[in-house]
Design a protein around this motif. Structure first.
Motif, short mmCIF file in Angstrom:
data_model
loop_
_atom_site.label_atom_id
_atom_site.label_comp_id
_atom_site.label_asym_id
_atom_site.label_seq_id
_atom_site.Cartn_x
_atom_site.Cartn_y
_atom_site.Cartn_z
N ASN A 7 1.00 7.59 6.96
CA ASN A 7 0.24 7.04 5.82
C ASN A 7 1.13 6.77 4.62
O ASN A 7 0.96 5.79 3.92
N ILE A 8 2.08 7.69 4.38
CA ILE A 8 3.06 7.52 3.31
C ILE A 8 4.43 7.55 3.97
O ILE A 8 4.68 8.39 4.84
N ILE A 9 5.31 6.63 3.57
CA ILE A 9 6.69 6.66 4.06
C ILE A 9 7.61 6.64 2.84
O ILE A 9 7.55 5.72 2.01
N SER A 10 8.45 7.68 2.73
CA SER A 10 9.40 7.79 1.62
C SER A 10 10.81 7.78 2.16
O SER A 10 11.07 8.28 3.26
N PHE A 11 11.73 7.24 1.36
CA PHE A 11 13.14 7.20 1.78
C PHE A 11 14.04 7.43 0.57
O PHE A 11 13.60 7.35 -0.58
N GLY B 88 7.26 5.55 -0.94
CA GLY B 88 7.83 6.53 -1.85
C GLY B 88 9.34 6.47 -1.88
O GLY B 88 9.98 6.07 -0.91
N LEU B 89 9.90 6.88 -3.03
CA LEU B 89 11.34 6.94 -3.21
C LEU B 89 11.70 8.42 -3.46
O LEU B 89 11.03 9.09 -4.24
N VAL B 90 12.77 8.88 -2.80
CA VAL B 90 13.16 10.30 -2.85
C VAL B 90 14.48 10.47 -3.59
O VAL B 90 15.44 9.75 -3.31
#
Ligand code: DX5
Ligand code: ZN
Length: 238
Positions: free
Chosen positions: A95-99, A122-124
């Motif tokens: 559902n959420i993909i952060s990198f 998302g940004l990590v």
């Protein structure tokens, strides 16, 4: 009042019974399932990929009930390159993909790709990664994840400087919301425990990853329910 979310990291789960572990933490009141993807290249550890995401998808339901609505699977990519694997995770039910911005050659393109695949993006930020990567992409973000440990392993200690960074991100999100009316989640990952979660919330975080603090309580009195309840009770004092 802030709406807090708890996201157990399955990195510390019992992988021999992962479906049941996912149901257990959701029954205990967890909100998101945090799914750590490591490639032994961007980070010095190797975990799981889209196949395992797809395998837990049917188990990830609100309240851990068989007839519950789908619960959010929050995929944290610690891989490089990023783009090749994004559609696979979207298909696997993320559902959420952060990198991590350092892991992508074209950050704006990767953010668009994630949303084009129907996921939230998302940004990590690693402990030493500067926040300037946020300067021109706020409209493309649904979540900002601040690492309070160096990525790669569960069970590390919270790096206090992260609190300062969370305050700075909170200011950016609040300014952006005042301007646009749109909210962005502020998630924290690494070393989150019942004894520091209130301070992290006061700094401005609203979404809390917890690996060892939850799955480490497998055999303790109260188990996962006790662990999630301890985090929520501490949050209530924030
Ligand atoms: C670390 C992972 C974290 C980790 C957190 O690279 O991104 O999600 O599992 O584990 P704890 O809560 O034990 O620090
Ligand atoms: Zn993570």
């Amino acid at each position: 009042m802030t709406d807090y979310r708890i996201a157990p990291s399955i990195l510390s789960a019992d992988f021999a019974q992962l479906g049941e572990e996912v149901r257990r933490v959701l029954r205990a009141g967890a909100d998101f399932v945090h799914f750590d993807v490591m490639d032994n290249h961007y980070v010095p550890n190797l975990t799981v990929g889209p196949l395992v995401c797809e395998a837990i998808r049917p188990h990830a339901r609100v309240g851990g009930a068989a007839d519950g609505a789908p619960a959010v699977i929050d995929v944290h990519l610690m891989v490089s390159p990023v783009d090749r694997i994004v559609p696979d995770f979207a298909r696997a039910g993320a559902n959420i993909i952060s990198f991590h911005p350092e892991a992508s050659d074209h950050i704006d393109r990767t953010l668009s790709l994630i949303r084009d695949q129907g996921c939230k993006a998302g940004l990590v930020f690693n402990p030493a990664t500067p926040l300037h990567y946020l300067d021109h992409v706020m409209d493309r973000l649904d979540l900002i994840l601040i690492m309070s440990v160096n990525p790669g392993f569960g069970g590390q200690s919270f790096i206090p400087e992260a609190l300062h960074k969370i305050r700075l991100v909170r200011q950016r999100i609040d300014a952006y919301r005042a301007e646009t009316g749109r909210d962005i989640l502020l998630e924290v990952d690494g070393g989150v425990k019942a004894d520091n979660i209130a301070a992290i919330a006061r700094a401005g975080a609203d979404t809390f990853v917890a690996g060892s603090a939850i799955f480490g309580k497998r055999d303790a009195d109260g188990g996962y329910l006790g662990a999630v309840t301890a985090l929520r009770s501490a949050l209530a004092t924030a």
